[in-house]
Write a protein that holds these residues in place. Sequence first.
Motif, PDB file in Angstrom:
ATOM      1  N   THR A  62      11.148   5.128   8.516  1.00 27.23           N
ATOM      2  CA  THR A  62      12.176   4.206   9.005  1.00 27.23           C
ATOM      3  C   THR A  62      11.756   2.765   8.797  1.00 27.23           C
ATOM      4  OG1 THR A  62      12.783   5.835  10.693  1.00 27.23           O
ATOM      5  CG2 THR A  62      13.577   3.584  10.992  1.00 27.23           C
ATOM      6  N   MET A  63      10.449   2.478   8.954  1.00 26.96           N
ATOM      7  CA  MET A  63       9.944   1.128   8.758  1.00 26.96           C
ATOM      8  C   MET A  63      10.190   0.645   7.336  1.00 26.96           C
ATOM      9  SD  MET A  63       6.088  -0.341   9.395  1.00 26.96           S
ATOM     10  CE  MET A  63       6.169   0.147  11.127  1.00 26.96           C
ATOM     11  N   GLU A  64      10.037   1.549   6.381  1.00 31.91           N
ATOM     12  CA  GLU A  64      10.272   1.176   4.982  1.00 31.91           C
ATOM     13  C   GLU A  64      11.746   0.870   4.747  1.00 31.91           C
ATOM     14  OE1 GLU A  64       9.501   2.832   0.443  1.00 31.91           O
ATOM     15  OE2 GLU A  64       9.536   4.231   2.145  1.00 31.91           O
ATOM     16  N   MET A  65      12.625   1.604   5.393  1.00 31.12           N
ATOM     17  CA  MET A  65      14.055   1.388   5.213  1.00 31.12           C
ATOM     18  C   MET A  65      14.504   0.040   5.746  1.00 31.12           C
ATOM     19  SD  MET A  65      14.923   4.112   3.658  1.00 31.12           S
ATOM     20  CE  MET A  65      14.443   5.832   3.414  1.00 31.12           C
ATOM     21  N   MET A  66      13.781  -0.502   6.704  1.00 31.82           N
ATOM     22  CA  MET A  66      14.162  -1.769   7.325  1.00 31.82           C
ATOM     23  C   MET A  66      13.647  -2.985   6.551  1.00 31.82           C
ATOM     24  SD  MET A  66      13.466  -0.738  11.309  1.00 31.82           S
ATOM     25  CE  MET A  66      13.900  -2.375  11.885  1.00 31.82           C
ATOM     26  N   LEU A  67      12.822  -2.768   5.568  1.00 28.58           N
ATOM     27  CA  LEU A  67      12.233  -3.883   4.820  1.00 28.58           C
ATOM     28  C   LEU A  67      13.199  -4.422   3.781  1.00 28.58           C
ATOM     29  CD1 LEU A  67       8.626  -2.480   4.234  1.00 28.58           C
ATOM     30  CD2 LEU A  67       9.363  -4.159   5.943  1.00 28.58           C
ATOM     31  N   GLU A  68      13.089  -5.713   3.507  1.00 19.71           N
ATOM     32  CA  GLU A  68      13.923  -6.342   2.473  1.00 19.71           C
ATOM     33  C   GLU A  68      13.496  -5.897   1.078  1.00 19.71           C
ATOM     34  OE1 GLU A  68      13.679 -10.534   2.967  1.00 19.71           O
ATOM     35  OE2 GLU A  68      14.746 -10.557   4.878  1.00 19.71           O
ATOM     36  N   LYS A  69      12.184  -5.686   0.894  1.00 14.48           N
ATOM     37  CA  LYS A  69      11.650  -5.307  -0.409  1.00 14.48           C
ATOM     38  C   LYS A  69      10.831  -4.033  -0.261  1.00 14.48           C
ATOM     39  CE  LYS A  69      11.269 -10.111  -1.974  1.00 14.48           C
ATOM     40  NZ  LYS A  69      10.341 -11.167  -2.485  1.00 14.48           N
ATOM     41  N   ASN A  70      10.622  -3.360  -1.392  1.00 12.27           N
ATOM     42  CA  ASN A  70       9.799  -2.160  -1.373  1.00 12.27           C
ATOM     43  C   ASN A  70       8.363  -2.522  -1.011  1.00 12.27           C
ATOM     44  OD1 ASN A  70      11.951  -0.541  -2.152  1.00 12.27           O
ATOM     45  ND2 ASN A  70      11.486  -0.769  -4.346  1.00 12.27           N
ATOM     46  N   PRO A  71       7.720  -1.747  -0.183  1.00 18.96           N
ATOM     47  CA  PRO A  71       6.331  -2.029   0.158  1.00 18.96           C
ATOM     48  C   PRO A  71       5.402  -1.727  -1.026  1.00 18.96           C
ATOM     49  CG  PRO A  71       6.995   0.032   1.150  1.00 18.96           C
ATOM     50  CD  PRO A  71       8.229  -0.550   0.526  1.00 18.96           C
ATOM     51  N   GLY A  72       4.328  -2.459  -1.084  1.00 17.24           N
ATOM     52  CA  GLY A  72       3.377  -2.254  -2.169  1.00 17.24           C
ATOM     53  C   GLY A  72       2.453  -3.450  -2.303  1.00 17.24           C
ATOM     54  N   TRP A  73       2.097  -3.732  -3.541  1.00 16.16           N
ATOM     55  CA  TRP A  73       1.161  -4.820  -3.806  1.00 16.16           C
ATOM     56  C   TRP A  73       1.598  -5.587  -5.061  1.00 16.16           C
ATOM     57  CZ3 TRP A  73       0.062   0.191  -2.799  1.00 16.16           C
ATOM     58  CH2 TRP A  73      -0.650   0.476  -1.624  1.00 16.16           C
ATOM     59  N   HIS A  74       1.519  -6.901  -4.978  1.00 18.89           N
ATOM     60  CA  HIS A  74       1.735  -7.759  -6.149  1.00 18.89           C
ATOM     61  C   HIS A  74       0.380  -7.963  -6.825  1.00 18.89           C
ATOM     62  CE1 HIS A  74       5.772  -8.757  -4.646  1.00 18.89           C
ATOM     63  NE2 HIS A  74       5.197  -8.885  -3.443  1.00 18.89           N
ATOM     64  N   VAL A  75       0.292  -7.587  -8.070  1.00 12.74           N
ATOM     65  CA  VAL A  75      -0.965  -7.683  -8.813  1.00 12.74           C
ATOM     66  C   VAL A  75      -0.784  -8.726  -9.917  1.00 12.74           C
ATOM     67  CG1 VAL A  75      -2.687  -6.449 -10.191  1.00 12.74           C
ATOM     68  CG2 VAL A  75      -1.483  -5.266  -8.330  1.00 12.74           C
ATOM     69  N   TYR A  76      -1.603  -9.780  -9.870  1.00 18.41           N
ATOM     70  CA  TYR A  76      -1.572 -10.849 -10.864  1.00 18.41           C
ATOM     71  C   TYR A  76      -2.880 -10.844 -11.651  1.00 18.41           C
ATOM     72  CZ  TYR A  76       2.338 -12.610  -8.079  1.00 18.41           C
ATOM     73  OH  TYR A  76       3.524 -12.738  -7.409  1.00 18.41           O
ATOM     74  N   ILE A  77      -2.776 -10.897 -12.951  1.00 19.88           N
ATOM     75  CA  ILE A  77      -3.945 -10.918 -13.842  1.00 19.88           C
ATOM     76  C   ILE A  77      -3.946 -12.256 -14.567  1.00 19.88           C
ATOM     77  CG2 ILE A  77      -5.047  -9.812 -15.819  1.00 19.88           C
ATOM     78  CD1 ILE A  77      -3.717  -7.200 -14.945  1.00 19.88           C
ATOM     79  N   HIS A  78      -5.043 -12.994 -14.424  1.00 17.10           N
ATOM     80  CA  HIS A  78      -5.100 -14.350 -14.970  1.00 17.10           C
ATOM     81  C   HIS A  78      -6.538 -14.714 -15.291  1.00 17.10           C
ATOM     82  CE1 HIS A  78      -6.523 -15.815 -11.005  1.00 17.10           C
ATOM     83  NE2 HIS A  78      -5.698 -14.892 -10.530  1.00 17.10           N
ATOM     84  N   ASP A  79      -6.712 -15.850 -15.942  1.00 15.97           N
ATOM     85  CA  ASP A  79      -8.041 -16.351 -16.266  1.00 15.97           C
ATOM     86  C   ASP A  79      -8.789 -16.668 -14.972  1.00 15.97           C
ATOM     87  OD1 ASP A  79     -10.291 -17.616 -17.242  1.00 15.97           O
ATOM     88  OD2 ASP A  79      -9.208 -18.782 -18.743  1.00 15.97           O
ATOM     89  N   HIS A  80     -10.046 -16.212 -14.872  1.00 13.15           N
ATOM     90  CA  HIS A  80     -10.794 -16.424 -13.626  1.00 13.15           C
ATOM     91  C   HIS A  80     -11.135 -17.887 -13.395  1.00 13.15           C
ATOM     92  CE1 HIS A  80     -14.730 -17.146 -15.553  1.00 13.15           C
ATOM     93  NE2 HIS A  80     -14.341 -16.267 -16.451  1.00 13.15           N
TER      94      HIS A  80
END
Length: 438
Positions: free
Chosen positions: A177-195
């Motif tokens: 039910t908690m997932e249904m109430m969220l504006e966006k899908n739960p998960g993780w944003h993964v960014y790959i860039h120059d260190h």
Amino acid sequence: MGYWLELLDWILRDPGKLIRYLVLFVCSVIVIVQLSECFTKLNSPPISTHSYFSLNDTVEMPAVTICREPPYKEDVLNSLSGGICPHPKYITCWNNFPFNDLELDDFFMNSTFDLEETILGEQYGLDGLTKNLEIKSSLHFYMGRCYTLNPKIELKRTTRTSGYSLMLTHHIIPGSTMEMMLEKNPGWHVYIHDHRHEFTELNVKGAARSEYIFAEIDEEIEIKLQSQQFKNIESKETPCSATLSYSDMKCAELCVFDDLATKNNCTGPWMTGISQQPCDNNKSMRALIKDYGIYYESDDDIECDCKRPCNARIYSTFIQSRKQLNSGQQYTQVWIYYSTKLVSMVEERPSYDTTQFIADIGGSLGFLLGLSVLGLIGILEHLTLFFCGGLIKKQLKHEKQLQDDAERQSQKSDATDITDTTLEIATISREKKTYIDE
């Protein structure tokens, strides 16, 4: 009219000389233009781009930044703000906020997720070891607290097990039910860039060099990397910074923060690096969030007076595999690795140097003084004689007639002088004879 007639007579008398002067003048103008272009190119040489592939002995890994979704703990936000607060961007979070009793830093830090709540225990590493990674946390307004994994070594192998291995953890059960109430899908944003470049959530110009993948809960994702390295040349028109620690993304972010702090006369906890007092009332905080949202939601790159890096890397990602993990837990396994040591190199090089400058100078002077110019003069002389031969002959005939008249006049004058001299001698002789008779 006398000047122009004399000039016309001079031209018709020796047209070859005029042609020589004209040709030399035109050639001199051309040479001056060419020399000015040579000096301009020597001062600001044109840039050419060369691309090639390099097979390295080792490969440099990118940095990986991970941000959770949702970024905040809603129950903690509600408790600390004294109202309904799913995200600090909403007005309801600040209507009853206790500015006098609660620091903004504590509000944001307590309502975001720790490293252990983002990455499972010691289930992460580079080349199989956690000691090969350096982890830094950063606070952002919309993305919450993010964690950047920086490599401390270069890899000698290009296999799945030698790259990044990350086990991510979440608190939301998929399908609940908690997932249904969220504006966006739960998960993780993964960014790959120059260190070398710090992560920012703003759409700054340098952020275009970051690759983005969204990882959902209970997945196993294999991400294959490819690397391109760019070497730029600094010029007056496009300056760049060769400092290794320089980050144009951080520079642009500080530029935005400084503008917001000046406009609103206060800062937020995510605006690090700005020497300004934090907002201490509802009105100023809401104004700051509104202005920050304009920058965040803008589709255009934020342009500030920041140099570009002279050396930059761009990482391209390819989803090699993406499937259900079926772990029965709120985990996701992420693999990030190279499949080859081949690196694409793109270099800017000056396409004009001193040697070419000297060669151009010699060529320009050779054009002015070479035999081709002398041959051109002779051709033009013959053409002039061919088309203007009648006028030239007429002019020469007229000059010869004038010369003959002058000679005849001179001869007549000489004869008159001789006669006068003879008469004077005869008179003197008679006078002398009369004197003797007397």
